[in-house]
Design an enzyme around this catalytic site. Sequence first.
Site, PDB file in Angstrom:
ATOM      1  N   HIS A 163     -12.507  -4.353   9.176  1.00  0.00           N
ATOM      2  CA  HIS A 163     -12.244  -5.794   9.394  1.00  0.00           C
ATOM      3  C   HIS A 163     -10.945  -5.947  10.176  1.00  0.00           C
ATOM      4  CE1 HIS A 163      -9.856  -9.328   8.274  1.00  0.00           C
ATOM      5  NE2 HIS A 163     -10.994 -10.012   8.164  1.00  0.00           N
ATOM      6  N   ASN A 164      -9.914  -5.215   9.759  1.00  0.00           N
ATOM      7  CA  ASN A 164      -8.618  -5.331  10.428  1.00  0.00           C
ATOM      8  C   ASN A 164      -8.657  -4.755  11.843  1.00  0.00           C
ATOM      9  OD1 ASN A 164      -7.799  -6.354   7.965  1.00  0.00           O
ATOM     10  ND2 ASN A 164      -5.842  -5.311   8.001  1.00  0.00           N
ATOM     11  N   GLU A 168     -10.104  -7.338  13.779  1.00  0.00           N
ATOM     12  CA  GLU A 168      -9.065  -8.389  13.892  1.00  0.00           C
ATOM     13  C   GLU A 168      -8.092  -8.051  15.037  1.00  0.00           C
ATOM     14  OE1 GLU A 168      -7.029  -9.434  10.092  1.00  0.00           O
ATOM     15  OE2 GLU A 168      -5.192  -8.865  11.121  1.00  0.00           O
ATOM     16  N   LYS A 224     -12.631  -3.157   4.675  1.00  0.00           N
ATOM     17  CA  LYS A 224     -11.483  -4.028   5.020  1.00  0.00           C
ATOM     18  C   LYS A 224     -10.694  -3.436   6.185  1.00  0.00           C
ATOM     19  CE  LYS A 224      -8.306  -7.229   4.830  1.00  0.00           C
ATOM     20  NZ  LYS A 224      -7.004  -6.805   5.065  1.00  0.00           N
ATOM     21  N   ARG A 245     -17.734  22.562  31.369  1.00  0.00           N
ATOM     22  CA  ARG A 245     -17.406  23.263  30.120  1.00  0.00           C
ATOM     23  C   ARG A 245     -18.002  24.672  30.128  1.00  0.00           C
ATOM     24  NH1 ARG A 245     -19.711  21.437  25.625  1.00  0.00           N
ATOM     25  NH2 ARG A 245     -18.099  22.247  24.254  1.00  0.00           N
ATOM     26  N   HIS A 301     -19.451  27.364  27.286  1.00  0.00           N
ATOM     27  CA  HIS A 301     -19.781  26.508  26.143  1.00  0.00           C
ATOM     28  C   HIS A 301     -21.273  26.154  26.070  1.00  0.00           C
ATOM     29  CE1 HIS A 301     -15.684  26.235  24.897  1.00  0.00           C
ATOM     30  NE2 HIS A 301     -15.298  25.780  26.080  1.00  0.00           N
ATOM     31  N   LYS A 349       1.067  -2.814  10.979  1.00  0.00           N
ATOM     32  CA  LYS A 349       1.291  -2.131   9.697  1.00  0.00           C
ATOM     33  C   LYS A 349       0.399  -0.909   9.529  1.00  0.00           C
ATOM     34  CE  LYS A 349       2.819  -6.131   7.031  1.00  0.00           C
ATOM     35  NZ  LYS A 349       1.866  -7.179   7.427  1.00  0.00           N
ATOM     36  N   SER A 359      -8.818 -10.379   2.162  1.00  0.00           N
ATOM     37  CA  SER A 359      -8.428 -10.875   3.480  1.00  0.00           C
ATOM     38  C   SER A 359      -8.275 -12.378   3.441  1.00  0.00           C
ATOM     39  CB  SER A 359      -9.466 -10.509   4.541  1.00  0.00           C
ATOM     40  OG  SER A 359      -9.051 -11.070   5.786  1.00  0.00           O
ATOM     41  N   GLY A 360      -7.365 -12.860   4.262  1.00  0.00           N
ATOM     42  CA  GLY A 360      -7.208 -14.310   4.385  1.00  0.00           C
ATOM     43  C   GLY A 360      -5.766 -14.744   4.447  1.00  0.00           C
ATOM     44  N   GLY A 361      -4.854 -13.772   4.325  1.00  0.00           N
ATOM     45  CA  GLY A 361      -3.442 -14.139   4.383  1.00  0.00           C
ATOM     46  C   GLY A 361      -3.087 -15.064   3.232  1.00  0.00           C
ATOM     47  N   ARG A 392      -0.609  -2.890  21.517  1.00  0.00           N
ATOM     48  CA  ARG A 392       0.599  -3.164  20.710  1.00  0.00           C
ATOM     49  C   ARG A 392       1.660  -2.102  20.986  1.00  0.00           C
ATOM     50  NH1 ARG A 392      -1.025  -5.803  14.823  1.00  0.00           N
ATOM     51  NH2 ARG A 392      -2.787  -7.026  15.567  1.00  0.00           N
ATOM     52  N   ALA A 397       0.844  -1.198   0.000  1.00  0.00           N
ATOM     53  CA  ALA A 397       0.000   0.000   0.000  1.00  0.00           C
ATOM     54  C   ALA A 397       0.880   1.250   0.000  1.00  0.00           C
ATOM     55  CB  ALA A 397      -0.885  -0.006   1.245  1.00  0.00           C
TER      56      ALA A 397
HETATM   57  C1  6PG Z   1      -5.991 -10.083   6.368  1.00  0.00           C
HETATM   58  C2  6PG Z   1      -4.990  -9.469   7.319  1.00  0.00           C
HETATM   59  C3  6PG Z   1      -3.914  -8.804   6.529  1.00  0.00           C
HETATM   60  C4  6PG Z   1      -2.650  -8.544   7.320  1.00  0.00           C
HETATM   61  C5  6PG Z   1      -2.771  -7.397   8.248  1.00  0.00           C
HETATM   62  C6  6PG Z   1      -1.892  -7.552   9.434  1.00  0.00           C
HETATM   63  O1  6PG Z   1      -7.141  -9.720   6.473  1.00  0.00           O
HETATM   64  O2  6PG Z   1      -5.599 -10.919   5.555  1.00  0.00           O
HETATM   65  O3  6PG Z   1      -5.603  -8.523   8.122  1.00  0.00           O
HETATM   66  O4  6PG Z   1      -4.470  -7.676   5.950  1.00  0.00           O
HETATM   67  O5  6PG Z   1      -2.223  -9.678   7.952  1.00  0.00           O
HETATM   68  O6  6PG Z   1      -2.359  -6.286   7.506  1.00  0.00           O
HETATM   69  O7  6PG Z   1      -1.735  -6.325   9.959  1.00  0.00           O
HETATM   70  P1  6PG Z   1      -0.698  -5.971  11.068  1.00  0.00           P
HETATM   71  O8  6PG Z   1       0.672  -6.247  10.504  1.00  0.00           O
HETATM   72  O9  6PG Z   1      -0.953  -4.536  11.292  1.00  0.00           O
HETATM   73  O10 6PG Z   1      -0.996  -6.860  12.228  1.00  0.00           O
END
Ligand code: 6PG
Length: 508
Positions: free
Chosen positions: A213-214, A217, A210, A475, A481, A288, A138-140, A315, A86
Amino acid sequence: MNNDSTLCDIGFIGLGVMGKNLVFNLADNGYTIAAFDLDNEKVQAVIAQDKLENTTSNSRVVGCSSFTELLSKLKKPHLIVLSVPAGSPVDQVSESLIGAGIQPDDIIIDTGNSLWVDTVAREQKYKNNFIFFSSAVSGGEVGARFGPSLMPSGSPYAWARIKPIWQAIAAKVDSTTGKPLERTQAGQIISEGEPCATYIGPAGSGHYVKMVHNGIEYADMQIICEAYHMLRTGLKLTPDQIADIFEQWNKGPLDSYLMEITVEVLRHKTPQNQTPLVDLILDKAGQKGTGLWTAMSSLEVGCPAPTIAQAVYARSISSFKELRIEAASTFTQHSVVELNDAEQQTFIQNLHDAVYCAKICAYAQGFQLMKMAAKEHGWKLDFSSIAKIWRAGCIIRAVFLQSITAAFERDENLENLLLDDYFIQQLNKHQQNWRQSVADATLLAIPVGAISSALAYFDAMKTAVLPANLLQGQRDYFGAHTFERIDKGQGKKYHVQWSSEHRDITEI
Ligand code: 6PG
């Protein structure tokens, strides 16, 4: 359209882990591919793998050494899939394709984890050069190879062309049970079932979905990690014992891909001395950016998503390893509570329910965020379809997604999953154990930020009167305010002359 049979159906650029596996998924489904990567070794590796896997007499993948060669090997109008990191690489490749002669009716599909606003900008930027379409994946690695979850968005004209290809390569779900129809072997295809690929909406909406989704995740993973921490530190269980517990949990409402892989990670031992690998992995989490983008977007849109944000913070906190080591020796450590067998079982059951309830809240946050963003950006998102395409192929795939699908089928305008009858009943049933588990963690000084932030979110979302009345008073005191009153008409604003002797209340 040029139907020269020597030409390939699809061009593919970027043959990293995801790209290479998507190429073979397309090839298994009968598409011929012209493949290119700036790193020629990756092209050669794909050709070599195809020689091993190809059981047909026709070549399925043709290697290319330049953008121009790639275009020359494709049927027209060209359909090109990008699987590049990206950010700027997407633009660099797009510019190179313009230089190589790409045409306005050609289609480029960006499958990376692009920031959704970049996708919106790119559709406009390249509209005179080619059709920029995006499809989050998604799905690695395994998902890409045997069936990912796909979130396409952009030009409906492009989607009409892409749809049969995307539905062929996507993960499939048994339409009656909602369970994935697994494909695990090269060459195998599954033609029945519901494909986990649905058109999401205008440019950018698929990447937004997506991104969320992350974010979910991140929360899901953090919640599982906190449960592991409770069992490892609180009960002093071994990774194998924890894997046994998670294996049991994976047979109930917590049945999910993330729980399944957690069991495998926990069971893995080093070949040398059979040490559990998890005990040797440095406790500093990487990221990421997609979880961070989700948290940032939730703040911008004004949608509470504290469990997702907390997972991002967790994290970050993990990265302060040296500081944590220093502080660990500075502060009093809490002793482990000795529990008898029955008490241990109760502790574990409470923790199970805490994980389940926190997970419901994380999804509730993610879906409400998508709903609010859709309203802001004028997208018409279909949430039952989104839940459906997450039932297989993607990283958060879980039995639980079937209940979310059902909730949005019952009410397509559902504001928040917490208001769905099924989830109300589940949360009512398990909330007491969840509270007990958060209390256990607090007394044991085990950080469970995601699980406890979800509980605070749940409690706040179901509290009719919050202390925001006092906050409004504060406030008004320092910044004039103003505030609204419950005993007066809605929308009327009031201010107290705090510095005056009588502190009169005036309507503004
Ligand atoms: C997916 C994952 C994929 C990736 C992430 C991990 O849906 O297949 O989410 O997109 O593994 O980017 O993200 P991090 O490195 O931020 O954990």
